[in-house]
Scaffold this motif. Structure first.
Motif, PDB file in Angstrom:
ATOM      1  N   SER A  77       0.844  -1.198   0.000  1.00 23.05           N
ATOM      2  CA  SER A  77       0.000   0.000   0.000  1.00 23.05           C
ATOM      3  C   SER A  77       0.873   1.241   0.000  1.00 23.05           C
ATOM      4  O   SER A  77       1.988   1.236   0.528  1.00 23.05           O
ATOM      5  N   PHE A  78       0.331   2.323  -0.586  1.00 21.76           N
ATOM      6  CA  PHE A  78       1.029   3.595  -0.577  1.00 21.76           C
ATOM      7  C   PHE A  78       1.079   4.173   0.841  1.00 21.76           C
ATOM      8  O   PHE A  78       2.069   4.811   1.222  1.00 21.76           O
ATOM      9  N   SER A  79       0.023   3.959   1.626  1.00 22.43           N
ATOM     10  CA  SER A  79      -0.019   4.512   2.978  1.00 22.43           C
ATOM     11  C   SER A  79       1.055   3.899   3.866  1.00 22.43           C
ATOM     12  O   SER A  79       1.749   4.599   4.609  1.00 22.43           O
ATOM     13  N   ALA A  80       1.201   2.565   3.802  1.00 22.21           N
ATOM     14  CA  ALA A  80       2.222   1.898   4.617  1.00 22.21           C
ATOM     15  C   ALA A  80       3.616   2.309   4.167  1.00 22.21           C
ATOM     16  O   ALA A  80       4.513   2.524   4.993  1.00 22.21           O
ATOM     17  N   ALA A  81       3.825   2.417   2.861  1.00 22.37           N
ATOM     18  CA  ALA A  81       5.117   2.865   2.361  1.00 22.37           C
ATOM     19  C   ALA A  81       5.406   4.284   2.817  1.00 22.37           C
ATOM     20  O   ALA A  81       6.552   4.623   3.163  1.00 22.37           O
ATOM     21  N   ALA A  82       4.372   5.137   2.821  1.00 24.25           N
ATOM     22  CA  ALA A  82       4.553   6.526   3.241  1.00 24.25           C
ATOM     23  C   ALA A  82       5.011   6.610   4.689  1.00 24.25           C
ATOM     24  O   ALA A  82       5.860   7.441   5.036  1.00 24.25           O
ATOM     25  N   LEU A 138       6.796  10.206   4.325  1.00 24.75           N
ATOM     26  CA  LEU A 138       6.167  11.012   3.287  1.00 24.75           C
ATOM     27  C   LEU A 138       4.654  10.902   3.427  1.00 24.75           C
ATOM     28  O   LEU A 138       4.146  10.132   4.238  1.00 24.75           O
ATOM     29  N   THR A 139       3.934  11.658   2.620  1.00 22.49           N
ATOM     30  CA  THR A 139       2.489  11.502   2.561  1.00 22.49           C
ATOM     31  C   THR A 139       2.149  10.415   1.555  1.00 22.49           C
ATOM     32  O   THR A 139       2.910  10.183   0.601  1.00 22.49           O
ATOM     33  N   VAL A 146       3.986   9.505  -2.253  1.00 18.78           N
ATOM     34  CA  VAL A 146       4.439   8.191  -2.700  1.00 18.78           C
ATOM     35  C   VAL A 146       3.727   7.806  -3.993  1.00 18.78           C
ATOM     36  O   VAL A 146       4.345   7.294  -4.940  1.00 18.78           O
ATOM     37  N   SER A 147       2.415   8.030  -4.033  1.00 21.17           N
ATOM     38  CA  SER A 147       1.651   7.713  -5.234  1.00 21.17           C
ATOM     39  C   SER A 147       2.154   8.492  -6.445  1.00 21.17           C
ATOM     40  O   SER A 147       2.285   7.934  -7.546  1.00 21.17           O
ATOM     41  N   ARG A 148       2.456   9.767  -6.248  1.00 18.17           N
ATOM     42  CA  ARG A 148       2.984  10.588  -7.358  1.00 18.17           C
ATOM     43  C   ARG A 148       4.326  10.058  -7.832  1.00 18.17           C
ATOM     44  O   ARG A 148       4.610  10.001  -9.036  1.00 18.17           O
ATOM     45  N   ASN A 149       5.188   9.675  -6.887  1.00 16.17           N
ATOM     46  CA  ASN A 149       6.511   9.163  -7.268  1.00 16.17           C
ATOM     47  C   ASN A 149       6.382   7.894  -8.099  1.00 16.17           C
ATOM     48  O   ASN A 149       7.086   7.709  -9.099  1.00 16.17           O
ATOM     49  N   ILE A 202       7.124  -3.875   9.663  1.00 18.41           N
ATOM     50  CA  ILE A 202       7.374  -3.042   8.497  1.00 18.41           C
ATOM     51  C   ILE A 202       6.174  -2.155   8.204  1.00 18.41           C
ATOM     52  O   ILE A 202       6.297  -0.938   8.054  1.00 18.41           O
ATOM     53  N   THR A 203       4.987  -2.759   8.125  1.00 21.35           N
ATOM     54  CA  THR A 203       3.790  -1.968   7.849  1.00 21.35           C
ATOM     55  C   THR A 203       3.539  -0.942   8.943  1.00 21.35           C
ATOM     56  O   THR A 203       3.097   0.179   8.671  1.00 21.35           O
ATOM     57  N   GLY A 204       3.835  -1.309  10.186  1.00 20.02           N
ATOM     58  CA  GLY A 204       3.641  -0.382  11.300  1.00 20.02           C
ATOM     59  C   GLY A 204       4.698   0.692  11.402  1.00 20.02           C
ATOM     60  O   GLY A 204       4.562   1.607  12.228  1.00 20.02           O
ATOM     61  N   GLY A 205       5.737   0.613  10.604  1.00 22.03           N
ATOM     62  CA  GLY A 205       6.774   1.629  10.618  1.00 22.03           C
ATOM     63  C   GLY A 205       7.664   1.597  11.839  1.00 22.03           C
ATOM     64  O   GLY A 205       8.246   2.616  12.225  1.00 22.03           O
ATOM     65  N   PHE A 206       7.822   0.415  12.466  1.00 25.55           N
ATOM     66  CA  PHE A 206       8.647   0.315  13.670  1.00 25.55           C
ATOM     67  C   PHE A 206      10.129   0.209  13.308  1.00 25.55           C
ATOM     68  O   PHE A 206      10.498  -0.474  12.358  1.00 25.55           O
ATOM     69  N   ASP A 207      10.951   0.890  14.094  1.00 26.47           N
ATOM     70  CA  ASP A 207      12.397   0.779  13.924  1.00 26.47           C
ATOM     71  C   ASP A 207      12.927  -0.489  14.587  1.00 26.47           C
ATOM     72  O   ASP A 207      13.908  -1.080  14.118  1.00 26.47           O
TER      73      ASP A 207
END
Length: 309
Positions: free
Chosen positions: A18-23, A28-29, A33-36, A135-140
């Motif tokens: 998903s773009f949201s998880a990648a963002a 980023l927003t 990500v979608s624009r890139n 990864i999806t949760g954005g945890f370090d």
């Protein structure tokens, strides 16, 4: 020549679906990500994703492109991370997941020294007993057990946790002590329901001779996490299967008694999870090295298993 931002947006979107998880991973927003990704598709002249309300699915061309560029992107990011680690001051928000009990007992006491050494790092802690999608949760980083390791994640074992059967002296007064784990079925027990499956947690105990036997409990109370078993057992509600570190001080004070002293349950490793070391930001590498060294000095591995009486 494609920009690193476009390639990174594509690869992280493919990994997370998903773009949201990648963002969240890229800070980023979702729109950016979608624009890139859209710009990358225009430049290449191919559609890399099939988009739907359910998420993203790689096209055939996208699958081939991901296999080609993913390792190269990781190498570039690894070089950047290495420069940051060696030349830059660790800084930024460090998002961490940890079980509440372990976090309060072992991690929080280390934070004054960690923050004194790395004042530009801001811990963002999420206390949860459930394994998460790191990864999806954005945890370090995360500490716990039972995590599935997605590509790019590694686990550093800190120690193996032992659980033992305990009860309060008031509860045990006048009752017959069980001779083996099956005998626990004759006593009321405080049991735990798995927050993931909804089923009652089962245990298999082992003795010093290597024999194994399933634990059978008669539930008097059911809770949804290990941190509630310990106080309920202290209150005399029943027998609890309690982690050694939680039980130890109360066994030493006499507030709890250990049943089946020759038996224990090994519930598996407690590990520190983080991304592949080649890609570690300075803040994450600093945390991983600091925590690993500090817990080793405290002999955590022995603390998780041995009862000193």
């Amino acid at each position: 020549m494609e920009t690193l931002a476009n390639l990174e947006s594509f690869v992280r979107s493919a990994e997370t679906g998903s773009f949201s998880a990648a963002a969240r991973r890229l800070a980023l927003t979702p729109a950016a990500v979608s624009r890139n990704v859209a710009q990358l598709e225009r430049n290449l002249g191919v559609r890399l994703f099939q988009r739907s309300t359910r998420g993203l699915t790689l096209s055939e061309a996208g699958e081939r492109f991901l296999q080609t560029v993913q390792s190269g992107l990781d190498s570039i990011q690894g070089a950047i991370a290495d420069i940051t680690v060696n030349a830059g001051q660790p800084a930024g928000v460090l998002k961490l997941s940890a079980p509440p009990g372990f976090g309060m007992d072992y991690l929080l006491p280390l934070m004054p020294a960690f923050l004194a050494r790395y004042p530009a790092v801001t811990p963002d802690w999420h206390f949860d007993n459930r394994p998460l999608d790191l990864i999806t949760g954005g945890f370090d980083a995360a500490i716990g057990g039972g995590f599935e390791l997605p590509p790019g994640m590694v686990a550093r074992e800190l120690g193996r946790l032992h659980v033992i059967a305990v009860a309060s002296p008031a509860f045990l007064r006048g009752k017959r002590r069980p001779k083996d784990p099956a005998g626990l079925a004759e006593l009321a027990g405080v049991v735990m329901r798995s927050p993931m499956s909804g089923r009652i947690r089962s245990y298999t105990m082992r003795n010093s001779a290597g024999a194994e036997m399933a634990v059978v409990q008669k539930p008097v109370m059911t809770v949804n996490g290990p941190d509630a078993i310990f106080p309920a057992t202290l209150l005399g509600l029943g027998v609890g299967m309690v982690a050694v570190p939680h039980a130890r001080p109360h066994l030493e004070s006499g507030a709890l008694e250990r049943l089946l002293p020759d038996w224990h349950c090994d519930v598996g490793p407690i590990s520190l999870y983080f991304t592949s070391q080649k890609l570690l930001p300075a803040k994450t590498r600093a945390f991983v090295d600091f925590i690993t060294e500090a817990l080793r000095a405290q002999k955590l591995a022995q603390t998780l298993q041995k009862v000193r009486l």
